[in-house]
Design a protein around this motif. Structure first.
Motif, PDB file in Angstrom:
ATOM      1  N   GLY A   1      73.541  58.174 -40.002  1.00 31.59           N
ATOM      2  CA  GLY A   1      73.613  58.719 -38.642  1.00 31.59           C
ATOM      3  C   GLY A   1      72.283  58.668 -37.915  1.00 31.59           C
ATOM      4  N   ILE A   2      71.192  58.873 -38.610  1.00 32.41           N
ATOM      5  CA  ILE A   2      69.881  58.901 -37.954  1.00 32.41           C
ATOM      6  C   ILE A   2      69.496  57.525 -37.421  1.00 32.41           C
TER       7      ILE A   2
ATOM      8  N   SER B   1      71.926  56.431 -34.626  1.00 30.11           N
ATOM      9  CA  SER B   1      71.682  57.148 -33.369  1.00 30.11           C
ATOM     10  C   SER B   1      70.544  56.489 -32.599  1.00 30.11           C
TER      11      SER B   1
ATOM     12  N   SER C   1      71.508  54.606 -29.143  1.00 28.69           N
ATOM     13  CA  SER C   1      70.971  55.176 -27.898  1.00 28.69           C
ATOM     14  C   SER C   1      69.928  54.263 -27.282  1.00 28.69           C
TER      15      SER C   1
ATOM     16  N   LEU D   1      75.408  56.261 -28.163  1.00 28.55           N
ATOM     17  CA  LEU D   1      75.176  57.353 -29.113  1.00 28.55           C
ATOM     18  C   LEU D   1      76.484  58.073 -29.433  1.00 28.55           C
TER      19      LEU D   1
ATOM     20  N   ALA E   1      78.714  55.910 -31.716  1.00 31.26           N
ATOM     21  CA  ALA E   1      78.223  55.903 -33.102  1.00 31.26           C
ATOM     22  C   ALA E   1      78.638  57.178 -33.826  1.00 31.26           C
ATOM     23  N   TRP E   2      78.457  58.328 -33.162  1.00 30.01           N
ATOM     24  CA  TRP E   2      78.791  59.586 -33.825  1.00 30.01           C
ATOM     25  C   TRP E   2      80.304  59.806 -33.921  1.00 30.01           C
TER      26      TRP E   2
END
Length: 110
Positions: free
Chosen positions: A70-71, A74, A78, A86, A89-90
Motif C-alpha cells: 500500500g505504501i 500510494s 498519487s 490513490l 489503488a486503495w
C-alpha cells in the motif's frame, strides 16, 4: 426285629439306577446346553493423539502484504494520477482483503 438287623438303604437302593451297559438318551424335554465361546477381554486402547492444528496466519500475512504494498502503490498512484489514482489503488487493496475475508468467513478449508 432287633435294631442290629436294621440298616439304612443306600442311594442306589432308593433311586433306580439305569443299567450300566446301555447308552443313555436324554429326556425329550431336556435341553442340551450349547457351549458358548469365551467372551473376549475388553481391550483398552489409548486415544489417538490429538492432531495439533496450527493457527491460520494467512489473514495476518495478507494484512502485512497489503500494508507493505500500500505504501509504494500510494506514492506511485498519487504521483502519476493524483487523488483518483490513490483512491483506485486503495480500493483495489481493500477489495482483495474483502474477497479473502468473504471466502474464509466459515474458517479455512482443510
Amino acid at each position: 426285629m432287633s435294631s442290629a438287623d436294621f440298616r439304612e438303604p443306600t442311594n442306589d437302593e432308593l433311586w433306580a439306577q439305569p443299567p450300566t451297559g446301555v447308552p443313555q438318551r436324554p429326556a425329550p424335554h431336556a435341553v442340551t446346553p450349547v457351549p458358548q465361546p469365551p467372551l473376549p477381554m475388553p481391550v483398552h486402547h489409548a486415544p489417538p493423539p490429538a492432531v495439533q492444528q496450527r493457527p491460520d496466519r494467512t489473514a495476518f500475512v495478507l494484512a502485512i502484504v497489503s500494508m507493505a504494498l500500500g505504501i509504494p502503490l500510494s506514492a506511485i498512484a498519487s504521483g502519476t494520477a493524483g487523488l483518483p489514482g490513490l483512491l483506485v489503488a486503495w480500493v483495489g487493496i481493500v477489495l482483495v482483503n474483502v474477497v479473502y475475508s468473504w471466502s474464509h468467513r466459515n474458517g479455512p478449508r482443510p
